[in-house]
Design a protein around this motif. Structure first.
Motif, PDB file in Angstrom:
ATOM      1  N   ARG A 420      28.918  38.271  52.246  1.00  0.00           N
ATOM      2  CA  ARG A 420      28.443  38.523  50.881  1.00  0.00           C
ATOM      3  C   ARG A 420      29.013  37.504  49.915  1.00  0.00           C
ATOM      4  NH1 ARG A 420      26.168  43.642  50.339  1.00  0.00           N
ATOM      5  NH2 ARG A 420      26.562  45.025  52.117  1.00  0.00           N
ATOM      6  N   MET A 421      28.300  37.330  48.780  1.00  0.00           N
ATOM      7  CA  MET A 421      28.669  36.297  47.822  1.00  0.00           C
ATOM      8  C   MET A 421      29.173  36.925  46.527  1.00  0.00           C
ATOM      9  SD  MET A 421      29.023  33.154  47.227  1.00  0.00           S
ATOM     10  CE  MET A 421      28.187  32.269  48.543  1.00  0.00           C
ATOM     11  N   TYR A 422      30.147  36.265  45.918  1.00  0.00           N
ATOM     12  CA  TYR A 422      30.685  36.708  44.620  1.00  0.00           C
ATOM     13  C   TYR A 422      29.846  36.114  43.497  1.00  0.00           C
ATOM     14  CZ  TYR A 422      32.613  32.159  45.656  1.00  0.00           C
ATOM     15  OH  TYR A 422      32.736  30.849  46.027  1.00  0.00           O
ATOM     16  N   ASN A 423      30.193  36.519  42.257  1.00  0.00           N
ATOM     17  CA  ASN A 423      29.517  35.984  41.075  1.00  0.00           C
ATOM     18  C   ASN A 423      30.093  34.610  40.734  1.00  0.00           C
ATOM     19  OD1 ASN A 423      28.932  35.276  38.403  1.00  0.00           O
ATOM     20  ND2 ASN A 423      28.588  37.412  37.855  1.00  0.00           N
ATOM     21  N   ALA A 426      31.552  34.030  37.004  1.00  0.00           N
ATOM     22  CA  ALA A 426      32.872  34.613  36.768  1.00  0.00           C
ATOM     23  C   ALA A 426      33.946  33.793  37.471  1.00  0.00           C
ATOM     24  CB  ALA A 426      32.911  36.058  37.251  1.00  0.00           C
ATOM     25  N   ALA A 427      33.614  33.270  38.657  1.00  0.00           N
ATOM     26  CA  ALA A 427      34.593  32.457  39.383  1.00  0.00           C
ATOM     27  C   ALA A 427      34.944  31.206  38.583  1.00  0.00           C
ATOM     28  CB  ALA A 427      34.052  32.073  40.756  1.00  0.00           C
ATOM     29  N   VAL A 428      33.939  30.627  37.901  1.00  0.00           N
ATOM     30  CA  VAL A 428      34.205  29.437  37.100  1.00  0.00           C
ATOM     31  C   VAL A 428      35.128  29.780  35.938  1.00  0.00           C
ATOM     32  CG1 VAL A 428      33.167  27.681  35.634  1.00  0.00           C
ATOM     33  CG2 VAL A 428      32.071  28.323  37.781  1.00  0.00           C
ATOM     34  N   TRP A 429      34.878  30.942  35.300  1.00  0.00           N
ATOM     35  CA  TRP A 429      35.769  31.371  34.211  1.00  0.00           C
ATOM     36  C   TRP A 429      37.196  31.548  34.706  1.00  0.00           C
ATOM     37  CZ3 TRP A 429      35.562  31.001  29.251  1.00  0.00           C
ATOM     38  CH2 TRP A 429      34.319  30.927  28.619  1.00  0.00           C
ATOM     39  N   GLY A 430      37.333  32.203  35.844  1.00  0.00           N
ATOM     40  CA  GLY A 430      38.668  32.411  36.411  1.00  0.00           C
ATOM     41  C   GLY A 430      39.345  31.082  36.697  1.00  0.00           C
ATOM     42  N   TRP A 431      38.547  30.139  37.236  1.00  0.00           N
ATOM     43  CA  TRP A 431      39.100  28.817  37.540  1.00  0.00           C
ATOM     44  C   TRP A 431      39.613  28.135  36.274  1.00  0.00           C
ATOM     45  CZ3 TRP A 431      36.731  24.417  35.451  1.00  0.00           C
ATOM     46  CH2 TRP A 431      37.341  23.219  35.801  1.00  0.00           C
ATOM     47  N   ALA A 432      38.808  28.197  35.189  1.00  0.00           N
ATOM     48  CA  ALA A 432      39.178  27.507  33.954  1.00  0.00           C
ATOM     49  C   ALA A 432      40.464  28.104  33.380  1.00  0.00           C
ATOM     50  CB  ALA A 432      38.041  27.617  32.940  1.00  0.00           C
ATOM     51  N   LEU A 433      40.540  29.439  33.333  1.00  0.00           N
ATOM     52  CA  LEU A 433      41.742  30.090  32.808  1.00  0.00           C
ATOM     53  C   LEU A 433      42.963  29.729  33.653  1.00  0.00           C
ATOM     54  CD1 LEU A 433      40.614  33.725  31.944  1.00  0.00           C
ATOM     55  CD2 LEU A 433      41.681  32.084  30.400  1.00  0.00           C
ATOM     56  N   MET A 434      42.777  29.782  34.966  1.00  0.00           N
ATOM     57  CA  MET A 434      43.906  29.556  35.854  1.00  0.00           C
ATOM     58  C   MET A 434      44.428  28.125  35.718  1.00  0.00           C
ATOM     59  SD  MET A 434      44.022  30.188  39.929  1.00  0.00           S
ATOM     60  CE  MET A 434      45.395  29.563  40.886  1.00  0.00           C
ATOM     61  N   ALA A 479      48.027  34.393  34.617  1.00  0.00           N
ATOM     62  CA  ALA A 479      47.877  35.723  35.201  1.00  0.00           C
ATOM     63  C   ALA A 479      46.485  36.274  34.904  1.00  0.00           C
ATOM     64  CB  ALA A 479      48.951  36.661  34.657  1.00  0.00           C
ATOM     65  N   CYS A 480      45.990  36.054  33.666  1.00  0.00           N
ATOM     66  CA  CYS A 480      44.630  36.519  33.336  1.00  0.00           C
ATOM     67  C   CYS A 480      43.615  35.856  34.267  1.00  0.00           C
ATOM     68  CB  CYS A 480      44.284  36.175  31.897  1.00  0.00           C
ATOM     69  SG  CYS A 480      45.250  37.099  30.720  1.00  0.00           S
ATOM     70  N   GLY A 481      43.790  34.533  34.464  1.00  0.00           N
ATOM     71  CA  GLY A 481      42.880  33.822  35.359  1.00  0.00           C
ATOM     72  C   GLY A 481      42.879  34.428  36.750  1.00  0.00           C
ATOM     73  N   LEU A 482      44.084  34.739  37.264  1.00  0.00           N
ATOM     74  CA  LEU A 482      44.181  35.305  38.614  1.00  0.00           C
ATOM     75  C   LEU A 482      43.476  36.657  38.682  1.00  0.00           C
ATOM     76  CD1 LEU A 482      47.856  34.429  39.609  1.00  0.00           C
ATOM     77  CD2 LEU A 482      45.762  33.577  40.654  1.00  0.00           C
ATOM     78  N   PHE A 486      40.462  37.474  41.251  1.00  0.00           N
ATOM     79  CA  PHE A 486      40.566  38.465  42.323  1.00  0.00           C
ATOM     80  C   PHE A 486      39.544  39.590  42.141  1.00  0.00           C
ATOM     81  CE2 PHE A 486      45.209  37.105  42.994  1.00  0.00           C
ATOM     82  CZ  PHE A 486      44.797  36.135  43.879  1.00  0.00           C
ATOM     83  N   VAL A 487      39.403  40.082  40.894  1.00  0.00           N
ATOM     84  CA  VAL A 487      38.433  41.156  40.665  1.00  0.00           C
ATOM     85  C   VAL A 487      37.043  40.672  41.061  1.00  0.00           C
ATOM     86  CG1 VAL A 487      37.280  42.515  38.895  1.00  0.00           C
ATOM     87  CG2 VAL A 487      39.772  42.318  38.897  1.00  0.00           C
ATOM     88  N   ASN A 488      36.695  39.471  40.622  1.00  0.00           N
ATOM     89  CA  ASN A 488      35.367  38.946  40.896  1.00  0.00           C
ATOM     90  C   ASN A 488      35.118  38.768  42.384  1.00  0.00           C
ATOM     91  OD1 ASN A 488      32.844  37.552  40.501  1.00  0.00           O
ATOM     92  ND2 ASN A 488      33.978  35.672  40.944  1.00  0.00           N
ATOM     93  N   ILE A 489      36.093  38.180  43.066  1.00  0.00           N
ATOM     94  CA  ILE A 489      35.821  37.857  44.468  1.00  0.00           C
ATOM     95  C   ILE A 489      35.737  39.132  45.299  1.00  0.00           C
ATOM     96  CG2 ILE A 489      38.156  37.457  45.410  1.00  0.00           C
ATOM     97  CD1 ILE A 489      36.947  34.873  46.615  1.00  0.00           C
TER      98      ILE A 489
END
Lengths: 540, 204
Positions: A420-423, A426-434, A479-482, A486-489
């Motif tokens: 299955r695939m994640y969104n 959202a992964a891009v947002w997480g990447w940018a924050l992290m 931490a927000c990025g992480l 994790f939630v998204n994936i």
């Protein structure tokens, strides 16, 4: 060849429980994919524990003076952060988790060479982890020596160092067995046509890593056994009043622990090397150079240990020799970085989440590598030794390198394992924050270290306040990025849309089988007729 | 697609032996740490090491060397016997190896007991009064021979286990890689002793 699974998902190996129920289907299974997932979730758990400890450290350092913890608690916190992150997350992280999940499929094998030994490795890891956690609450409390267990303090402290060293020994043994297993697997289990020069570069990096694991870890074993013997029977081999020499401890410790950083980084480099050509739609630039540079890093990295000891009082000749050898490691590392960039050049790039994390890796690892040269040069090293500059450098390499590679690997391979695939947004947002939080967090550390703030101190001078506060704020952004990532994936992996067999258009073998793969990985015996990055022939 | 399909695959003997050889490398490096300490401290305290070595009993050490060499011979003969189909003889030879291992440990026990009786052991008051060189010598001596002794003990259990497997017919003339690997391990334990003996007992 590439039929996507639009109908209800095939469950592949998830259905093959071997007749066991519940958790027994996992902790007694010898399927490399199940063991890989065991490792994945255990390492992820300890990553979260270690990250929380790191956040606590940053919180204490938000302002000068005592804030939340006592100095003794602070010492225990940074020791624990180090031990958990290094021995329980980063060393087994990519090789044992993603190596187990992907490597046998990449070479067209149905499992590793010794499946039961593989399960034993995980059990040893779990027992070691439990002992390490037990040492926190028993006989004298959490060790406060730092993860390096330097004598004489580690022999004299009343905290429970003895049990912690036993835990490290057992975890080390687990790593040795995984390395041994992978070496034999790569030598003996390759599918027909999978010649050495057709092995995907992730597997090549695991091969180099496995040699370091097998050859260096025993030295850690004897070193922690010696600490144990010093504490229990009072052997005094590192005690100057009894004829011993504490510097010998440092030598023995770093003979393992420096190669260990290559155990940590090499598989991460392998992940990046596999990701970049797929998302640049172009064969990897300099395949053989990258494969050989992995071996070169493993070899050169084994003879540079004493650069950790520039200020220990060993001879100046040794300082110079080890400084020179250290510079040599930069060459194969740079070979990799240039080859990655050259692969991207004129590629048809698709900016999917795995590639974004890989790009962050290149950027952050390059900074980490170049600041490593500052530390490798003896003169500058004496200046910044034991300051926050070292802490910043180390985190750029280990977290900016291996940590980002681990998350890149999650985004790249987990859709294959779960089907299955994640969104992706959202992964891009997480990447940018992290990535942003990461730079704020650790760049501040390097600057404050250059200004002279020593590491491992509970308190600091008021003039360091600004950079420390900035660093702590960075830790919150990270931490927000992480959390987003994790939630998204995990939402995606359990509830997302079917990913299809080959969502990224990869040409190596793991993308040719179904998602999730069947119990023994392939429904037919694969025959390899082209290289792993031959996209013209690999994915029609 | 059940787990029974694993059984259909032929055993990979070369893979099993490759794995064992890699494991032996790790053992060499484990002891390597102690040999490095020995080398550095010998260079620092040549006198102390000589005085320490003089106090060890060459007859105990030499006797144990003979015992281990003989046991290596018996395990090598056991492999040949099994290859030639003489199962009973092979089992007896493995049994001889187990007895030799036990003999070695009994010798070691008396040797250590005598030393401890004389007040020479790590953290003893008597040892702490000795000069630094001799203290270091005896501390490394106890750690190295102790670690080696543990390996002999493990080897004894492994050999006993292989003996049971031979009796049950699980290790047989067609499938004897387990005995070969156990033999490799035993030779390594022997080989490490071959280095320990001159370094500690015959030092000049």
């Amino acid at each position: 060849m590439n039929q996507t699974t639009s109908s209800p998902l095939q469950r592949g190996f998830w259905e093959a429980t071997g007749g066991r129920r519940g958790i027994g289907a996992w902790i007694f299974s010898t399927d490399h994919k199940r063991i890989g997932l065991l490792y994945f979730y255990s390492t992820l758990l300890f990553f979260c524990v270690g990250a929380l400890l790191g956040l606590a450290l940053r919180l204490e350092l938000f302002s000068p003076g005592a804030d939340f913890f006592t100095p003794q608690q602070y010492n225990a916190l940074f020791t624990l952060h180090g031990v958990v992150m290094i021995f329980l997350f980063i060393i087994p992280g990519i090789p044992a988790a993603f190596g187990n999940l992907v490597m046998p499929i990449q070479i067209g094998a149905e499992d590793v060479a010794f499946p039961r030994l593989n399960l034993l490795s995980w059990w040893l890891y779990a027992i070691g982890a439990i002992l390490a956690l037990t040492s926190l609450f028993t006989a004298g409390g959490a060790p406060d020596t730092g993860w390096t267990f330097y004598v004489p303090f580690s022999v004299r402290t009343t905290t429970n160092v003895s049990l912690a060293t036993v835990a490290v020994f057992i975890i080390g043994f687990s790593g040795i067995l995984t390395g041994l297993n992978f070496l034999v697997t790569i030598h003996r289990m390759r599918a027909p046509g999978m010649t050495w020069w057709r092995i995907p570069l992730f597997t090549w990096s695991l091969y180099a890593t496995a040699w370091v694991q097998v050859l260096a870890t025993p030295v850690l074993g004897i070193t922690v056994l010696l600490i144990f013997a010093e504490r229990i029977v009072g052997s005094g081999l590192f005690d100057p009043t009894r004829g011993g020499d504490p510097i010998m401890y440092q030598h023995l410790f770093w003979i393992y622990s420096h190669p260990a950083v290559y155990i940590m980084i090499l598989p991460g480099m392998g992940v990046i090397t596999d990701i970049i050509p797929v998302f640049a739609r172009k064969p990897v630039f300099g395949y053989k150079a990258i494969a050989i540079s992995s071996l070169a890093i493993a070899g050169a990295g084994s003879v540079v240990w004493a650069h950790h000891m520039t200020t220990s009082g060993m001879s100046d000749t040794a300082v110079l020799v080890f400084s020179l050898l250290t510079f040599l490691v930069a060459i194969p590392s740079a070979v990799k970085v240039f080859n990655w960039v050259a692969t991207l050049y004129k590629g048809s790039i698709s900016l999917d989440p795995p590639l974004l994390f890989a790009l962050s890796f290149i950027f952050l690892f390059s900074i980490g590598g170049l600041t490593g040269l500052v530390l490798g040069a003896a003169a500058t090293d004496v200046h910044v030794h034991d300051t926050y500059f070292v802490v910043g450098h180390f985190h750029f390499v280990m977290f900016g390198g291996t940590g980002f590679a681990y998350i890149a690997a999650m985004h790249y391979w987990l859709p294959k394992i779960y089907g299955r695939m994640y969104n992706r947004k959202a992964a891009v947002w997480g990447w940018a924050l992290m990535t942003f939080g990461f730079i704020v967090l650790y760049m501040s550390m390097m600057i404050v270290g250059m200004e002279g703030m020593p590491r491992r101190y509970y308190d600091y001078l008021p003039k360091f306040t600004f950079w420390n506060q900035l660093s702590t704020i960075g830790s919150w952004i990270l931490a927000c990025g992480l959390i987003v990532i994790f939630v998204n994936i995990f939402r995606g992996l359990f509830r997302g849309k079917p990913a299809g067999d080959n969502p990224w258009g990869g040409a190596s073998l793991e993308w040719q089988t179904s998602s999730p793969p069947p119990l023994e990985n392939f429904d037919y015996e694969p025959e390899v007729t082209h290289g792993p990055y031959d996209f013209k022939r690999g994915c029609p | 697609m059940s787990e029974t399909t694993h059984a259909e695959h032929p055993k990979d003997y070369s893979g099993a032996k490759l794995g064992m050889w890699l494991f032996l490398f790790t053992e060499v490096l484990l002891f390597g740490g102690l040999f490095i300490l020995y080398a550095v401290y010998l260079q620092r305290y040549p006198e102390g090491f000589k005085l320490g070595g003089d106090q060890l009993n060459v007859w105990f050490g030499g006797g144990n060397t003979l015992v281990l060499l003989t046991s290596s011979l018996s395990v090598a003969m056991a492999i040949t016997a099994l290859q030639r189909g003489r199962v009973r003889q092979a089992a007896n030879l493995v049994g001889v190896t187990v007895i030799m291992a036990l003999w070695f440990l009994v010798n070691k026990f008396f040797e250590w007991s005598a030393k401890i009786h004389h007040g020479i052991y790590p953290s003893s008051g008597h040892l702490k009064e000795m000069p630094g060189g001799e203290q270091v010598f005896f501390n490394i001596y106890y750690l190295t021979t102790g670690l080696h002794g543990i390996h002999v003990l493990v080897g004894m259990f492994v050999m006993t286990w292989v003996l049971i497997l031979i009796r049950k017919g699980k290790v047989n003339p067609d499938d004897y890689v387990t005995l070969e690997n156990a033999g490799l391990y035993w030779h390594l334990v022997d080989l490490i002793w071959i280095f320990i003996f001159p370094l500690y007992y015959l030092i000049l």
